[in-house]
Design a protein around this motif. Structure first.
Motif, PDB file in Angstrom:
ATOM      1  N   PHE A  49       0.854  -1.180   0.000  1.00 34.48           N
ATOM      2  CA  PHE A  49       0.000   0.000   0.000  1.00 34.48           C
ATOM      3  C   PHE A  49       0.896   1.238   0.000  1.00 34.48           C
ATOM      4  N   ASP A  50       0.343   2.375  -0.431  1.00 31.60           N
ATOM      5  CA  ASP A  50       1.200   3.562  -0.505  1.00 31.60           C
ATOM      6  C   ASP A  50       0.571   4.824   0.082  1.00 31.60           C
ATOM      7  N   ARG A  51      -0.637   4.722   0.626  1.00 32.48           N
ATOM      8  CA  ARG A  51      -1.259   5.921   1.204  1.00 32.48           C
ATOM      9  C   ARG A  51      -2.148   5.543   2.372  1.00 32.48           C
ATOM     10  N   LEU A  52      -2.378   6.530   3.213  1.00 33.69           N
ATOM     11  CA  LEU A  52      -3.203   6.326   4.412  1.00 33.69           C
ATOM     12  C   LEU A  52      -4.006   7.592   4.682  1.00 33.69           C
ATOM     13  N   GLU A  53      -5.256   7.409   5.045  1.00 32.51           N
ATOM     14  CA  GLU A  53      -6.105   8.514   5.462  1.00 32.51           C
ATOM     15  C   GLU A  53      -6.663   8.199   6.850  1.00 32.51           C
ATOM     16  N   ALA A  54      -6.560   9.182   7.727  1.00 37.87           N
ATOM     17  CA  ALA A  54      -6.998   8.978   9.108  1.00 37.87           C
ATOM     18  C   ALA A  54      -7.896  10.127   9.543  1.00 37.87           C
ATOM     19  N   ALA A  55      -8.965   9.794  10.256  1.00 35.58           N
ATOM     20  CA  ALA A  55      -9.838  10.775  10.895  1.00 35.58           C
ATOM     21  C   ALA A  55      -9.910  10.395  12.362  1.00 35.58           C
ATOM     22  N   VAL A  56      -9.362  11.249  13.207  1.00 34.29           N
ATOM     23  CA  VAL A  56      -9.275  10.960  14.645  1.00 34.29           C
ATOM     24  C   VAL A  56     -10.074  12.003  15.408  1.00 34.29           C
ATOM     25  N   ALA A  57     -11.028  11.550  16.198  1.00 35.92           N
ATOM     26  CA  ALA A  57     -11.797  12.433  17.081  1.00 35.92           C
ATOM     27  C   ALA A  57     -11.317  12.219  18.505  1.00 35.92           C
ATOM     28  N   MET A  58     -11.250  13.294  19.294  1.00 41.94           N
ATOM     29  CA  MET A  58     -10.620  13.167  20.598  1.00 41.94           C
ATOM     30  C   MET A  58     -11.151  14.201  21.574  1.00 41.94           C
ATOM     31  N   THR A  59     -11.355  13.776  22.807  1.00 46.44           N
ATOM     32  CA  THR A  59     -11.558  14.663  23.955  1.00 46.44           C
ATOM     33  C   THR A  59     -10.654  14.142  25.060  1.00 46.44           C
ATOM     34  N   VAL A  60     -10.698  14.751  26.229  1.00 42.66           N
ATOM     35  CA  VAL A  60      -9.828  14.300  27.311  1.00 42.66           C
ATOM     36  C   VAL A  60     -10.227  12.921  27.834  1.00 42.66           C
ATOM     37  N   THR A  61     -11.438  12.480  27.514  1.00 46.03           N
ATOM     38  CA  THR A  61     -11.892  11.185  28.032  1.00 46.03           C
ATOM     39  C   THR A  61     -12.089  10.129  26.959  1.00 46.03           C
ATOM     40  N   ASP A  62     -12.190  10.517  25.713  1.00 39.74           N
ATOM     41  CA  ASP A  62     -12.528   9.561  24.653  1.00 39.74           C
ATOM     42  C   ASP A  62     -11.695   9.823  23.410  1.00 39.74           C
ATOM     43  N   GLU A  63     -11.580   8.783  22.615  1.00 40.22           N
ATOM     44  CA  GLU A  63     -11.003   8.935  21.288  1.00 40.22           C
ATOM     45  C   GLU A  63     -11.558   7.853  20.388  1.00 40.22           C
ATOM     46  N   THR A  64     -11.658   8.137  19.124  1.00 41.83           N
ATOM     47  CA  THR A  64     -12.053   7.145  18.134  1.00 41.83           C
ATOM     48  C   THR A  64     -11.354   7.509  16.836  1.00 41.83           C
ATOM     49  N   ALA A  65     -10.993   6.503  16.069  1.00 41.47           N
ATOM     50  CA  ALA A  65     -10.222   6.742  14.854  1.00 41.47           C
ATOM     51  C   ALA A  65     -10.725   5.862  13.719  1.00 41.47           C
ATOM     52  N   GLN A  66     -10.720   6.412  12.538  1.00 41.78           N
ATOM     53  CA  GLN A  66     -10.965   5.661  11.311  1.00 41.78           C
ATOM     54  C   GLN A  66      -9.717   5.803  10.455  1.00 41.78           C
ATOM     55  N   VAL A  67      -9.029   4.697  10.221  1.00 40.26           N
ATOM     56  CA  VAL A  67      -7.757   4.707   9.503  1.00 40.26           C
ATOM     57  C   VAL A  67      -7.854   3.747   8.322  1.00 40.26           C
ATOM     58  N   ILE A  68      -7.688   4.275   7.105  1.00 38.45           N
ATOM     59  CA  ILE A  68      -7.819   3.483   5.887  1.00 38.45           C
ATOM     60  C   ILE A  68      -6.531   3.583   5.081  1.00 38.45           C
ATOM     61  N   VAL A  69      -5.998   2.444   4.678  1.00 35.93           N
ATOM     62  CA  VAL A  69      -4.852   2.409   3.773  1.00 35.93           C
ATOM     63  C   VAL A  69      -5.331   1.935   2.407  1.00 35.93           C
ATOM     64  N   SER A  70      -4.643   2.396   1.352  1.00 39.49           N
ATOM     65  CA  SER A  70      -5.071   2.032   0.005  1.00 39.49           C
ATOM     66  C   SER A  70      -3.888   2.090  -0.949  1.00 39.49           C
ATOM     67  N   ASP A  71      -4.122   1.547  -2.151  1.00 34.69           N
ATOM     68  CA  ASP A  71      -3.095   1.616  -3.195  1.00 34.69           C
ATOM     69  C   ASP A  71      -3.686   2.090  -4.513  1.00 34.69           C
ATOM     70  N   GLY A  72      -4.850   2.705  -4.476  1.00 34.04           N
ATOM     71  CA  GLY A  72      -5.512   3.156  -5.689  1.00 34.04           C
ATOM     72  C   GLY A  72      -6.560   2.188  -6.175  1.00 34.04           C
ATOM     73  N   GLU A  73      -6.406   0.910  -5.810  1.00 35.61           N
ATOM     74  CA  GLU A  73      -7.380  -0.103  -6.216  1.00 35.61           C
ATOM     75  C   GLU A  73      -7.969  -0.813  -5.000  1.00 35.61           C
ATOM     76  N   ARG A  74      -7.115  -1.122  -4.047  1.00 36.99           N
ATOM     77  CA  ARG A  74      -7.568  -1.809  -2.834  1.00 36.99           C
ATOM     78  C   ARG A  74      -7.614  -0.829  -1.670  1.00 36.99           C
ATOM     79  N   ALA A  75      -8.438  -1.139  -0.676  1.00 38.13           N
ATOM     80  CA  ALA A  75      -8.496  -0.353   0.555  1.00 38.13           C
ATOM     81  C   ALA A  75      -8.688  -1.306   1.714  1.00 38.13           C
ATOM     82  N   ALA A  76      -8.054  -0.976   2.815  1.00 37.31           N
ATOM     83  CA  ALA A  76      -8.165  -1.807   4.012  1.00 37.31           C
ATOM     84  C   ALA A  76      -8.134  -0.917   5.249  1.00 37.31           C
ATOM     85  N   GLN A  77      -8.667  -1.450   6.297  1.00 34.57           N
ATOM     86  CA  GLN A  77      -8.732  -0.725   7.560  1.00 34.57           C
ATOM     87  C   GLN A  77      -7.629  -1.218   8.484  1.00 34.57           C
TER      88      GLN A  77
END
Length: 381
Positions: A49-77
């Motif tokens: 794979f050659d790229r990654l996109e991340a969306a991270v939400a955060m407060t002092v008590t919580d966090e959640t993240a969506q992280v996706i890697v891809s190569d232009g054709e495939r994508a994985a978490q």
């Protein structure tokens, strides 16, 4: 595809204190730490794979993240590493000294072949549902990092306290308090005319198969504008109706949630049939900024603004010219000479399928669905 990396444990206070001490000693900046976050994200990209996109939400008590890697054709978490979480918490803590306060979400795009892009989300737009925490998480964050102002939608989310709720029981009790209502002011046409115009605009949007624009059923009209303002129009028996909704970032609500002002008495003088079942869903979220009711003869309001102030929250129903302008925009300026006749026929409840077919012209028009909108509204023969 979403990945929830929320943690149930409280933030490590000792870690935050240590980070603060280290910052004082070495003048580490938030940008420097974010650079380390980028390096950590690059390390998460697997072979192939050659790229990654991340969306991270955060407060002092919580966090959640969506992280996706891809190569232009495939994508994985992939999961976000604990080291990345620690660095993000440190970067967020260092960013708390900025005028905007610490960010609520960080959006990053990194690549093995090009520069990284990092953006900070301060809540200008509502967060995606999967990255929205319970109100307690934001309240805890505001205790740790006080802010002069919170976006109105978020302030309402954590502090509306059901102040706009009006149950049928409460409506009955309040309706007998002998509190006067006032006329709704300039702009709102009589209910039958407003309803007919709403229906014609709905038919036009349905005809071009647009997911946007207003819609109608036999007793309900609803509209969500591009600017996130919107409204509902509920028709009731005996010629009555309730029109309510919200202007995005309404100054009245900003004054309530950020300035400590009292919530306007939107239902002052309202009859007992103005109650939750016929109110905009915004009322349940504390984001309603106007409410008007038609008693069969005229529009009335409590402490809502004059009706001409809320035009962004309604389709172009104010006059025939406004309806005509909307219709021509829907059809990309290809206005039929029959549009004026269509509007007039809708206002008198005499639209025919033939008139509609002559009025709504263009490629791939869904005339049947458009006409069905007018049948539901009761303005077709």
């Amino acid at each position: 595809m979403s990945q929830d990396n929320s943690t149930a444990e409280s933030p490590d206070v000792g870690f935050r204190m240590a980070a603060t001490i280290a910052t004082a000693e070495s003048d580490i900046t938030a940008d420097h730490v974010v650079d380390q976050v980028v390096d950590e994200l690059l390390a998460l990209i697997p072979d192939g794979f050659d790229r990654l996109e991340a969306a991270v939400a955060m407060t002092v008590t919580d966090e959640t993240a969506q992280v996706i890697v891809s190569d232009g054709e495939r994508a994985a978490q992939v999961p976000l590493s604990r080291r990345a979480v620690e660095l993000l918490r440190e970067a967020r803590h260092l960013a708390a000294t900025a005028a905007e306060g610490p960010w609520w979400r960080l959006l990053a795009a990194v690549s093995t072949t090009g520069p990284a892009r990092v953006e900070y989300d301060y809540g200008t737009e509502p967060f995606p549902d999967h990255q929205l925490f319970p109100p307690q998480a934001y309240l805890a964050d505001l205790l740790e990092y006080p802010r002069e102002r919170v976006p109105v939608w978020l302030a309402a989310y954590i502090g509306h306290g059901d102040r706009q709720v009006r149950t049928p029981s409460a409506a009955f009790a309040a309706a007998h308090a002998d509190t006067p209502a006032v006329p709704a002011g300039e702009g709102l046409p009589p209910l039958p005319v407003l309803w007919a115009r709403w229906a014609v605009i709905s038919a036009a949007f349905v005809a071009v198969k647009s997911p946007l624009g207003p819609r109608v059923t036999s007793a309900l009209g609803w509209f969500e504008g591009r600017t996130r303002s919107g409204s509902t129009l509920h028709r009731l028996p005996h010629g009555k109706a309730v029109l309510s909704g919200g202007i995005w970032n309404a100054p009245e609500l900003d004054a309530v949630y950020n300035g400590g002002a009292s919530m306007p008495e939107f239902y002052r003088g309202a009859p007992d049939w103005v109650a939750d079942p016929v109110l905009s869903p915004r009322a349940a979220n504390g984001l309603m900024s106007f409410c008007y009711w038609w008693d069969g003869n005229a529009w009335y309001r409590g402490e809502s603004p004059d009706a001409n102030v809320v035009q962004d929250a309604l389709p172009g129903v104010w006059n025939d010219d406004a309806v005509y302008d909307v219709l021509t925009q829907v059809f990309d300026g290809n206005a039929s000479s029959w549009l004026t006749a269509l509007i007039a026929a809708a206002e008198t409840g005499t639209v025919t399928r033939t008139l509609l077919s002559r009025s709504l012209v263009g490629a791939d028009i869904d005339l049947d669905s458009a006409y069905f909108q007018l049948i539901l509204a009761g303005v077709a023969e």
